[in-house]
Motif scaffolding. Sequence first.
Motif, PDB file in Angstrom:
ATOM      1  N   SER A  96       0.838  -1.201   0.000  1.00  0.00           N
ATOM      2  CA  SER A  96       0.000   0.000   0.000  1.00  0.00           C
ATOM      3  C   SER A  96       0.877   1.256   0.000  1.00  0.00           C
ATOM      4  N   ASN A  97       0.349   2.335  -0.568  1.00  0.00           N
ATOM      5  CA  ASN A  97       1.099   3.590  -0.639  1.00  0.00           C
ATOM      6  C   ASN A  97       0.883   4.476   0.583  1.00  0.00           C
ATOM      7  N   LYS A  98      -0.237   4.285   1.265  1.00  0.00           N
ATOM      8  CA  LYS A  98      -0.560   5.114   2.425  1.00  0.00           C
ATOM      9  C   LYS A  98      -0.928   4.246   3.621  1.00  0.00           C
ATOM     10  N   VAL A  99      -0.732   4.811   4.813  1.00  0.00           N
ATOM     11  CA  VAL A  99      -1.106   4.111   6.039  1.00  0.00           C
ATOM     12  C   VAL A  99      -2.606   3.837   6.056  1.00  0.00           C
ATOM     13  N   SER A 100      -3.408   4.798   5.592  1.00  0.00           N
ATOM     14  CA  SER A 100      -4.862   4.636   5.617  1.00  0.00           C
ATOM     15  C   SER A 100      -5.307   3.459   4.754  1.00  0.00           C
ATOM     16  N   THR A 101      -4.753   3.334   3.555  1.00  0.00           N
ATOM     17  CA  THR A 101      -5.120   2.199   2.686  1.00  0.00           C
ATOM     18  C   THR A 101      -4.511   0.897   3.200  1.00  0.00           C
ATOM     19  N   PHE A 102      -3.381   0.991   3.881  1.00  0.00           N
ATOM     20  CA  PHE A 102      -2.763  -0.202   4.485  1.00  0.00           C
ATOM     21  C   PHE A 102      -3.708  -0.865   5.472  1.00  0.00           C
ATOM     22  N   PHE A 103      -4.389  -0.063   6.294  1.00  0.00           N
ATOM     23  CA  PHE A 103      -5.320  -0.626   7.268  1.00  0.00           C
ATOM     24  C   PHE A 103      -6.460  -1.371   6.582  1.00  0.00           C
ATOM     25  N   SER A 104      -7.065  -0.750   5.588  1.00  0.00           N
ATOM     26  CA  SER A 104      -8.230  -1.370   4.936  1.00  0.00           C
ATOM     27  C   SER A 104      -7.848  -2.558   4.067  1.00  0.00           C
TER      28      SER A 104
END
Length: 543
Positions: free
Chosen positions: A256-264
Amino acid sequence: MSNEQKNAENVFKEFKEHSVTEFFRKNRQMLGYSGKVRSLTTAIHEYVTNSLDACEEAGIMPEIYLKIQQNGEERYIITVRDNAIGIPKKIIGKALASVLSGTKFHRYVQQRGQQGIGAAGCTLFAQITTGKGIHAKSYTDSEAFECDISLDIKNNKPIIENVAKLENPTNMHGLEVTAEFAGVKYEKSVHGVYEYVKRTAMVNPHASLTLLDPEGKEYVFPRSVEELPKKAKQAKPHPLGLEAADLLDFAHASTSNKVSTFFSESFSRFGPAKIDEMKTLIPELDFDKEPRNITWNESEAIVNAIKKMKWVSPETDSISEIGDAGIEAAIRNILNPEFVSVVQRKPKVFKGGIPFLVEIGIAYGGAAGRSGEESASMSILRFANKVPLLFDGGSCAITEAVRDIAWKRYGINDIDNVPVSILVSICSVYVPYAGVGKQSVAPESEIEDEIKLAVMDGLRNLQRYLHGMKNKGIAETRYKTIMRYIGQLSEDLGELTGKDAVTIENSLRNLIETKYKSLFANSEEEKEEAASDESQEPEEQEN
């Protein structure tokens, strides 16, 4: 410096690297190969679990054949054959003779095997006890062949020899493995191969298992259901139960490129609303940076925030449980008890965000408990991912949880002298075994708590049954006492009233039987159930 003193170079000149296979060669007890009976059962266990997993993965109803031949004192040849899809020639060496190789360890889905050690451990044990490897026959869709397989212990690599093509006119499919072990023993005990196969059949009613023992006796455990259990699917870990190190491992492996998308993308139940909630709990965290740049302190803050949030229970797609009907059928078929109570808990998670589910069955009376000469005592039937755990019961979380319950609260004062069997099954993507021998469950508090809650729920049902039986016994005593004197009472009433004594007796009988009709109703139901129950004991044939 004295002659006895040594410098660092001298001390460490013997420093060497060793393969994992060399380690297990010296510590084979860690794989379950300790004791003569246990060692033979362990080998059978490893092959049978692999066969069951292979069949279910391919959507095939399992048919497993086991043959055990004695070949000298404490020396046996075992053959295990299944009807799965076989193993391709280019993979068979690693599958059967390379420790920590396989299809299971890296997958987030429930399977019986999970470490990539079992089959290779059997090959290793055969070599170190007989000097021989194993012989395999594999039938796939595109090829049929046989070969000898041994293990290069120093380098943990397979050695494949004597490869030969096999004719396959009937287009059969599956794998057959033959191995010889020394220093082992076959016996029909609670820790032996027969008991292992019987308990495997209990919780895998879709499988057909046949055992041919060293005396030539054949035991057939036919399947009792004609459909495969729900197939477990790969799933994402649940956020609850994650530790800081776990989170960092996932973050460093993420694309993932972002922490937010990493979670989902990495975890289940982590939708946009949960990400917004976490932003309010950790305002200092940059949700737009790359996951691999998360620091240890940030990881700890994320884990603490997760614990404060409310979460939906984990998905059950990754878990394939036995089920209420399956557990009750297994208990009734094998133990034929007076009473059965089955409880299934909702999925929970333990550390690492791993989902698990606990289901239990309590059997009272009949063949429940460990039967002694004059009495029976409580027995605990332990299962993990539909595999029986026969050894190391004293150090198992299942045993500790059951023993820790206040049994007197449920009207049972002495659990060691009551005909009760407690079947406990744990299903999970990853069962936290206490050792690589996979015979006992580590004492994870979340799992122990779920076992206790499930057993206590089942015990409440048993308590109501025992209370009802006690009341029934009192009523039966009263009924018998009254009926004992009804004839004399009818004659005395006849003399006093001038009416026919027989008519009076019939009227009294009808009145009494109406009052105690529940006794007769229960008795008739029990008789009907006993008449309709068919014995499910394995069919025994002597060749």
